[in-house]
Design an enzyme around this catalytic site. Structure first.
Site, PDB file in Angstrom:
ATOM      1  N   ASP A   1      14.995  -5.869   5.703  1.00 27.78           N
ATOM      2  CA  ASP A   1      14.781  -4.505   5.196  1.00 27.78           C
ATOM      3  C   ASP A   1      13.370  -4.029   5.524  1.00 27.78           C
ATOM      4  O   ASP A   1      13.164  -2.924   6.010  1.00 27.78           O
ATOM      5  CB  ASP A   1      15.048  -4.444   3.683  1.00 27.78           C
ATOM      6  CG  ASP A   1      14.278  -5.491   2.877  1.00 27.78           C
ATOM      7  OD1 ASP A   1      13.609  -6.368   3.470  1.00 27.78           O
ATOM      8  OD2 ASP A   1      14.346  -5.446   1.631  1.00 27.78           O
TER       9      ASP A   1
ATOM     10  N   ASP B   1       6.603  -7.176   5.402  1.00 31.37           N
ATOM     11  CA  ASP B   1       5.438  -6.850   4.577  1.00 31.37           C
ATOM     12  C   ASP B   1       4.331  -7.859   4.914  1.00 31.37           C
ATOM     13  O   ASP B   1       3.607  -7.692   5.890  1.00 31.37           O
ATOM     14  CB  ASP B   1       5.927  -6.917   3.124  1.00 31.37           C
ATOM     15  CG  ASP B   1       4.902  -6.617   2.083  1.00 31.37           C
ATOM     16  OD1 ASP B   1       3.957  -5.878   2.370  1.00 31.37           O
ATOM     17  OD2 ASP B   1       5.036  -7.114   0.950  1.00 31.37           O
TER      18      ASP B   1
ATOM     19  N   ARG C   1      18.393  -0.046  -5.271  1.00 27.87           N
ATOM     20  CA  ARG C   1      18.906  -0.398  -3.934  1.00 27.87           C
ATOM     21  C   ARG C   1      19.955   0.600  -3.444  1.00 27.87           C
ATOM     22  O   ARG C   1      20.139   0.776  -2.250  1.00 27.87           O
ATOM     23  CB  ARG C   1      19.548  -1.791  -3.953  1.00 27.87           C
ATOM     24  CG  ARG C   1      18.574  -2.927  -4.191  1.00 27.87           C
ATOM     25  CD  ARG C   1      19.280  -4.255  -3.950  1.00 27.87           C
ATOM     26  NE  ARG C   1      18.577  -5.381  -4.537  1.00 27.87           N
ATOM     27  CZ  ARG C   1      17.586  -6.036  -3.960  1.00 27.87           C
ATOM     28  NH1 ARG C   1      17.158  -5.688  -2.781  1.00 27.87           N
ATOM     29  NH2 ARG C   1      17.010  -7.062  -4.574  1.00 27.87           N
TER      30      ARG C   1
HETATM   31  P1  IMP Z   1       7.301 -10.509   3.270  1.00 25.29           P
HETATM   32  O1  IMP Z   1       7.688 -11.939   3.238  1.00 25.29           O
HETATM   33  O2  IMP Z   1       6.045 -10.245   2.496  1.00 25.29           O
HETATM   34  O3  IMP Z   1       7.229  -9.906   4.655  1.00 25.29           O
HETATM   35  O4  IMP Z   1       8.325  -9.762   2.396  1.00 25.29           O
HETATM   36  C1  IMP Z   1       9.452  -9.253   2.797  1.00 25.29           C
HETATM   37  C2  IMP Z   1      10.302  -8.905   1.590  1.00 25.29           C
HETATM   38  O5  IMP Z   1       9.545  -8.332   0.519  1.00 25.29           O
HETATM   39  C3  IMP Z   1      11.255  -7.840   1.983  1.00 25.29           C
HETATM   40  O6  IMP Z   1      12.403  -8.368   2.569  1.00 25.29           O
HETATM   41  C4  IMP Z   1      11.495  -7.124   0.668  1.00 25.29           C
HETATM   42  O7  IMP Z   1      12.529  -7.751  -0.059  1.00 25.29           O
HETATM   43  C5  IMP Z   1      10.226  -7.260  -0.113  1.00 25.29           C
HETATM   44  N1  IMP Z   1       9.380  -6.048  -0.026  1.00 25.29           N
HETATM   45  C6  IMP Z   1       8.180  -5.910   0.580  1.00 25.29           C
HETATM   46  N2  IMP Z   1       7.693  -4.654   0.452  1.00 25.29           N
HETATM   47  C7  IMP Z   1       8.633  -3.981  -0.238  1.00 25.29           C
HETATM   48  C8  IMP Z   1       8.728  -2.610  -0.701  1.00 25.29           C
HETATM   49  O8  IMP Z   1       7.865  -1.740  -0.471  1.00 25.29           O
HETATM   50  N3  IMP Z   1       9.844  -2.304  -1.417  1.00 25.29           N
HETATM   51  C9  IMP Z   1      10.839  -3.194  -1.687  1.00 25.29           C
HETATM   52  N4  IMP Z   1      10.799  -4.480  -1.253  1.00 25.29           N
HETATM   53  C10 IMP Z   1       9.705  -4.860  -0.561  1.00 25.29           C
HETATM   54 MG    MG Z   2      13.320  -7.596  -2.452  1.00 19.69          MG
END
Ligand code: IMP
Ligand code: MG
Length: 183
Positions: free
Chosen positions: A99, A102, A165
């Protein structure tokens, strides 16, 4: 639910157009190859469902689970992964569908795990990208929209504390929705 939304960033119509464009990019890379679409739950379920319906290639669809945020907007940096054991990844050309990328931790860990299980290639496709939040390097080959700064966004599969969602658009929350009340 709608009353908690501060601003709509991408409407349903804008999203539909962009998903079609992304599918065309994916198509151009994989051509005749069978794609193993690895959907990262829970957030990517809506995006992946839209994306795959625009792909003419043969697709195998597998679901993996990652969770790193519990009920907050701060990643704990160590996403917990659940990858099915009963699927043979050997020789597969995997398109990992997220999705949002981050910190990058989820993508890096899933890619490593799939490479370890023998995938022939792993590329990533994220509906949204927040490059300002990156903690680890990851190449995100297909990106729907790049967000500036560090906004928390919801809708189109993305949640805050498990909610929102099912909104058909991507939006931000009003600040009072995510503020922790003073003790
Ligand atoms: P990462 O491991 O930090 O790259 O995180 C990825 C996951 O964090 C995504 O798949 C989302 O589930 C969640 N996430 C990160 N930023 C957001 C946001 O702005 N809204 C909702 N979910 C987020
Ligand atoms: Mg999430």
């Amino acid at each position: 639910m709608y009353r908690d939304i501060g601003q709509i960033l991408y409407s349903r119509e804008v999203i539909d157009e962009r998903v079609k464009e992304l599918a065309a990019q994916v198509m151009a890379i994989y051509r005749e190859q069978t794609i193993t679409v690895c959907v990262v739950l829970r957030g990517a379920f809506i995006f992946a469902a839209d994306l795959v319906r625009h792909l003419p290639q043969d697709c195998d669809i597998v679901f993996v689970r990652a969770s790193s945020y519990a009920d907050s907007t701060k990643s704990n940096g160590e996403p917990e992964l659940r990858i099915p054991d009963d699927f043979d990844w050997t020789g597969r050309h995997v398109l990992m569908v997220e999705d949002i990328t981050d910190t990058g931790n989820t993508a890096v860990r899933i890619m490593a795990a799939l490479n370890e299980r023998g995938a022939a290639s792993v590329r990533t496709c994220a509906f949204l990208d927040k490059p300002a939040c990156r903690q680890v390097y990851v190449k995100v080959e297909f990106v729907g929209f790049e967000l500036e700064g560090e906004p928390w966004v919801v809708g189109y599969g993305l949640d805050y504390a498990g909610m929102y969602r099912n909104l058909p658009f991507i939006g931000t929350l009003k600040p009072e929705t995510t503020e922790v009340p003073a003790p």
